[in-house]
Design a protein around this motif. Structure first.
Motif, PDB file in Angstrom:
ATOM      1  N   GLY A  41     -21.137  14.040 -21.091  1.00 57.31           N
ATOM      2  CA  GLY A  41     -22.053  14.554 -20.086  1.00 57.31           C
ATOM      3  C   GLY A  41     -23.326  13.740 -19.961  1.00 57.31           C
ATOM      4  N   LYS A  42     -23.410  12.619 -20.649  1.00 56.50           N
ATOM      5  CA  LYS A  42     -24.624  11.795 -20.618  1.00 56.50           C
ATOM      6  C   LYS A  42     -24.665  10.877 -19.397  1.00 56.50           C
ATOM      7  CE  LYS A  42     -25.268  11.821 -25.573  1.00 56.50           C
ATOM      8  NZ  LYS A  42     -25.346  11.015 -26.793  1.00 56.50           N
ATOM      9  N   ILE A  43     -23.560  10.762 -18.694  1.00 60.64           N
ATOM     10  CA  ILE A  43     -23.537   9.898 -17.512  1.00 60.64           C
ATOM     11  C   ILE A  43     -24.518  10.405 -16.457  1.00 60.64           C
ATOM     12  CG2 ILE A  43     -21.638  11.049 -16.320  1.00 60.64           C
ATOM     13  CD1 ILE A  43     -22.006   7.278 -16.576  1.00 60.64           C
ATOM     14  N   TYR A  44     -24.730  11.711 -16.429  1.00 55.14           N
ATOM     15  CA  TYR A  44     -25.675  12.288 -15.473  1.00 55.14           C
ATOM     16  C   TYR A  44     -27.111  11.906 -15.820  1.00 55.14           C
ATOM     17  CZ  TYR A  44     -21.535  14.929 -14.292  1.00 55.14           C
ATOM     18  OH  TYR A  44     -20.266  15.278 -13.938  1.00 55.14           O
ATOM     19  N   VAL A  45     -27.389  11.797 -17.105  1.00 52.50           N
ATOM     20  CA  VAL A  45     -28.729  11.352 -17.530  1.00 52.50           C
ATOM     21  C   VAL A  45     -28.940   9.905 -17.115  1.00 52.50           C
ATOM     22  CG1 VAL A  45     -30.221  10.957 -19.521  1.00 52.50           C
ATOM     23  CG2 VAL A  45     -28.762  12.980 -19.457  1.00 52.50           C
ATOM     24  N   VAL A  46     -27.943   9.078 -17.310  1.00 60.35           N
ATOM     25  CA  VAL A  46     -28.039   7.669 -16.923  1.00 60.35           C
ATOM     26  C   VAL A  46     -28.237   7.556 -15.412  1.00 60.35           C
ATOM     27  CG1 VAL A  46     -26.783   5.489 -16.816  1.00 60.35           C
ATOM     28  CG2 VAL A  46     -26.676   6.882 -18.885  1.00 60.35           C
ATOM     29  N   ALA A  47     -27.456   8.312 -14.656  1.00 63.09           N
ATOM     30  CA  ALA A  47     -27.587   8.276 -13.195  1.00 63.09           C
ATOM     31  C   ALA A  47     -28.962   8.766 -12.748  1.00 63.09           C
ATOM     32  CB  ALA A  47     -26.493   9.118 -12.552  1.00 63.09           C
ATOM     33  N   ALA A  48     -29.481   9.797 -13.412  1.00 61.06           N
ATOM     34  CA  ALA A  48     -30.805  10.320 -13.059  1.00 61.06           C
ATOM     35  C   ALA A  48     -31.900   9.296 -13.353  1.00 61.06           C
ATOM     36  CB  ALA A  48     -31.075  11.621 -13.816  1.00 61.06           C
ATOM     37  N   VAL A  49     -31.810   8.629 -14.479  1.00 58.54           N
ATOM     38  CA  VAL A  49     -32.822   7.626 -14.841  1.00 58.54           C
ATOM     39  C   VAL A  49     -32.783   6.454 -13.865  1.00 58.54           C
ATOM     40  CG1 VAL A  49     -33.466   5.930 -16.599  1.00 58.54           C
ATOM     41  CG2 VAL A  49     -32.940   8.270 -17.258  1.00 58.54           C
ATOM     42  N   VAL A  50     -31.588   6.000 -13.531  1.00 49.22           N
ATOM     43  CA  VAL A  50     -31.462   4.907 -12.563  1.00 49.22           C
ATOM     44  C   VAL A  50     -32.016   5.345 -11.208  1.00 49.22           C
ATOM     45  CG1 VAL A  50     -29.800   3.508 -11.272  1.00 49.22           C
ATOM     46  CG2 VAL A  50     -29.552   3.777 -13.738  1.00 49.22           C
ATOM     47  N   GLY A  51     -31.711   6.562 -10.800  1.00 47.55           N
ATOM     48  CA  GLY A  51     -32.239   7.083  -9.537  1.00 47.55           C
ATOM     49  C   GLY A  51     -33.755   7.164  -9.528  1.00 47.55           C
TER      50      GLY A  51
END
Length: 77
Positions: A41-51
């Motif tokens: 579920g950490k992919i959402y954190v990565v996507a949020a940080v990139v966003g």
């Protein structure tokens, strides 16, 4: 019709984002790291940080464009 600097910049940014997405789509196999991040579920954190980083850079460019426009107007006076 004269386009503003911001419109040209936004067009360039959109073109680059589309180019990057097609480059990533050419991968035949998914990396193991992405699978692990997705499973945890950490992919959402990565996507949020990139966003957030992209949004911050875009906001910075918009404010910088406004400041430069104001300086150009002052020079013309």
């Amino acid at each position: 019709m004269k386009t503003s600097y911001f419109q040209r910049l936004a067009g360039f940014f959109l073109l680059m984002m589309l180019s990057i997405s097609t480059a990533f789509a050419q991968s035949a196999e998914a990396p193991e790291m992405a699978d692990a991040l997705r499973a945890n579920g950490k992919i959402y954190v990565v996507a949020a940080v990139v966003g957030l980083i992209v949004a911050g850079l875009l906001l910075y460019l918009i404010t910088l464009d406004r400041k430069v426009s104001k300086l150009e107007q002052q020079i013309k006076k």
